[in-house]
Design an enzyme around this catalytic site. Structure first.
Site, short mmCIF file in Angstrom:
data_model
loop_
_atom_site.label_atom_id
_atom_site.label_comp_id
_atom_site.label_asym_id
_atom_site.label_seq_id
_atom_site.Cartn_x
_atom_site.Cartn_y
_atom_site.Cartn_z
N ARG A 210 0.82 -1.21 0.00
CA ARG A 210 0.00 0.00 0.00
C ARG A 210 0.86 1.27 0.00
NH1 ARG A 210 -3.88 -1.85 4.55
NH2 ARG A 210 -5.19 -3.39 3.52
N ARG B 239 -3.23 6.56 1.02
CA ARG B 239 -3.78 7.73 1.73
C ARG B 239 -2.81 8.42 2.67
NH1 ARG B 239 -8.99 5.41 4.52
NH2 ARG B 239 -7.78 3.47 4.40
N ARG C 118 -7.31 12.15 -4.87
CA ARG C 118 -8.60 11.63 -4.43
C ARG C 118 -9.62 12.72 -4.13
NH1 ARG C 118 -11.62 9.07 -3.58
NH2 ARG C 118 -11.67 7.73 -1.75
N ASP D 244 -7.17 -2.41 -6.86
CA ASP D 244 -7.79 -2.97 -5.67
C ASP D 244 -8.13 -4.42 -5.94
OD1 ASP D 244 -10.36 -3.47 -3.76
OD2 ASP D 244 -9.09 -1.90 -2.94
N TYR E 168 -15.33 -11.39 1.02
CA TYR E 168 -15.92 -10.09 0.73
C TYR E 168 -17.25 -10.23 -0.01
CZ TYR E 168 -12.01 -7.04 2.12
OH TYR E 168 -11.08 -6.34 2.84
#
Length: 358
Positions: free
Chosen positions: A31, A35, A44, A82, A158
Site C-alpha cells: 500500500r 492515503r 482523491r 484494488d 468479501y
C-alpha cells in the site's frame, strides 16, 4: 514484449524473488501508493476511488508518487488498483464508503446465479492492463512493477460478507454449511484470477503478488480445504498458460496473512517463489520453516511507523538480525507485515526506508 519498455536499472527485488542472494535486502511497502501521502489525497479530492483505478493515467500517477518521493529508496513499485476489481468483473457492484461495501452480496449459493456466467478479463479489466503498460513506460526502468490479485478465499469472504468483517460469520457459514458449493465458487474465482494475472504479465507486470488477506481467519484444516487448493490452482495455471505462449514466468509472491501455521506446506507445495510473512512470527522461525525452498518477504508491524524513529530503528535492526540469523538461502525482501496505514507520517516511512543503509 519487453523490448517496448525501458531497460531495468534496479533488479534487486527481482533477483531476491528468484532466490538469489543480494548485496542488501531490497525493500518496498504494501500500500505504498495510498492515503498516507498528501499527493495521493490531492488526487482523491477530485476523483472517486474506483475512478482512479479505472483511469490508467490516474492509476499510473499514484503508482509513481511514492517512487518519486522516495527516489532511490524503494526497490519496487506496485500498480495502484484494488483486489475487489475481480468481484466487479464477475458482475458484482462494489462501492467504497469509505471501506468496501457490496449492496447485493451473495447470501446463499442460489445467489451465485447473479454472477456473470463467463468473465472476459480483457473486456472487464483492460483498464488495469493499460495502467500497467503505461506505468512500466513511465517508471523508465527505475524499479520493477508488481501486479497483484486477491486470493479466492479473501475475495469469496468479501463477496459473501458484503464488506469487511470481524467475525466472518456469513463466509464461514457458507464453507461449513455448503462446502461443495463453496469450493465450486472458490475455483470459479480462481479461474478469473488466473486470466487476470496472465493479462497483467502480458501487459508488463514484472512480479505478481497474491493477497490472501483473510487467510488467518481459517483454521489449519479449513485453510488446507478451502484456500490452499485455489492458491495452487493459480500458480500452476499461470505458469502453464505463460509457458504455452513462451512468455517468461515472473516471480510469484504469496502473502497469506495470519497463516503462519502453513508456511512449511506453502513453501513445499504452493508453487510460489516468495512467501510474505506478517509480524506474528519471528523471522528466524519463518526461515527455519521454509528452509531453502522459497524466498521470504516481510515483516515489521506497520504500527511501529507511529512509534518514532528510535522504535522504528530498533524494530528494523531486530527484523534484519532475525532474517540474517535464519540464514534463508533463498533471500529476503524487506517489507512491512501488512499494508502501511493512512495516518503514517511520510517522513517516518522515509526513515524506515533509509535504515537499509545503516
Amino acid at each position: 514484449m519487453t523490448s517496448e519498455f525501458p531497460p531495468l536499472k534496479n533488479d534487486l527485488t527481482l533477483r531476491a524473488a528468484r532466490g538469489e542472494q543480494t548485496e542488501h535486502a531490497p525493500v518496498w511497502v504494501m500500500r505504498q501508493a495510498g492515503r498516507y501521502l498528501p499527493e495521493f489525497r490531492e488526487v482523491r479530492a477530485s476523483h472517486e476511488f474506483f475512478e482512479v483505478c479505472r483511469t490508467p493515467t490516474l492509476a499510473a500517477e499514484v503508482t509513481l508518487q511514492p517512487i518519486r518521493r522516495y527516489s532511490g529508496l524503494l526497490d519496487a513499485s506496485i500498480i495502484f488498483s484494488d483486489i475487489l476489481v475481480v468481484p466487479q468483473a464477475m458482475g458484482m457492484e462494489v462501492l467504497m464508503t469509505p471501506g468496501p461495501f457490496f449492496p447485493d452480496p451473495l447470501n446463499t449459493p442460489e445467489d451465485v446465479k447473479k454472477l456473470s456466467p463467463t468473465v472476459d478479463v480483457h473486456k472487464e479489466l483492460q483498464y488495469v492492463f493499460d495502467a500497467i503498460t503505461l506505468t512500466r513506460k513511465e517508471l523508465k526502468g527505475e524499479v520493477p512493477l508488481f501486479g497483484f490479485t486477491g486470493a479466492p478465499w479473501t475475495l469469496f469472504a468479501y463477496m459473501v460478507e458484503g464488506g469487511g468483517s470481524k467475525t466472518f460469520q456469513k463466509a464461514k457459514t457458507w464453507i461449513f454449511k455448503y462446502p461443495e458449493e463453496s469450493k465450486a465458487l472458490l475455483m470459479r474465482i480462481a479461474d478469473v484470477c488466473v486470466d487476470y494475472v496472465v493479462g497483467q504479465v502480458k501487459a508488463g507486470a514484472q512480479l505478481i503478488q497474491v493477497f490472501d488477506s483473510w487467510a488467518g481467519e481459517l483454521s489449519p484444516h479449513d485453510f488446507a480445504l478451502f484456500s490452499l487448493p485455489t492458491l495452487q490452482h493459480i500458480s500452476t495455471n499461470v505458469r502453464s498458460r505463460l509457458a504455452a505462449e513462451n512468455i517468461p514466468v515472473p516471480p510469484l509472491v504469496l502473502f497469506a496473512k495470519g497463516a503462519n501455521h502453513a508456511l512449511a506446506t506453502l513453501a513445499e507445495s504452493s508453487g510460489y517463489d516468495v512467501l510474505g510473512v506478517d509480524w506474528c512470527i519471528d523471522p528466524a522461525e519463518a526461515c527455519r520453516l521454509v528452509g531453502d525452498k522459497v524466498a521470504l518477504q516481510g515483516n515489521m508491524d506497520p504500527n511501529l511507523l507511529y512509534a518514532g524513529r528510535d522504535a522504528i530503528e530498533s524494530a528494523v535492526k531486530r527484523m534484519c538480525d532475525g532474517f540474517r540469523q535464519g540464514k534463508n538461502k533463498k533471500g529476503w525482501i524487506a517489507n512491512l507485515g501488512h499494508g502501511i496505514t493512512p495516518g503514517v507520517d511520510p517522513e517516518d516511512l522515509r526513515w524506515f526506508l533509509e535504515l537499509r543503509d545503516k
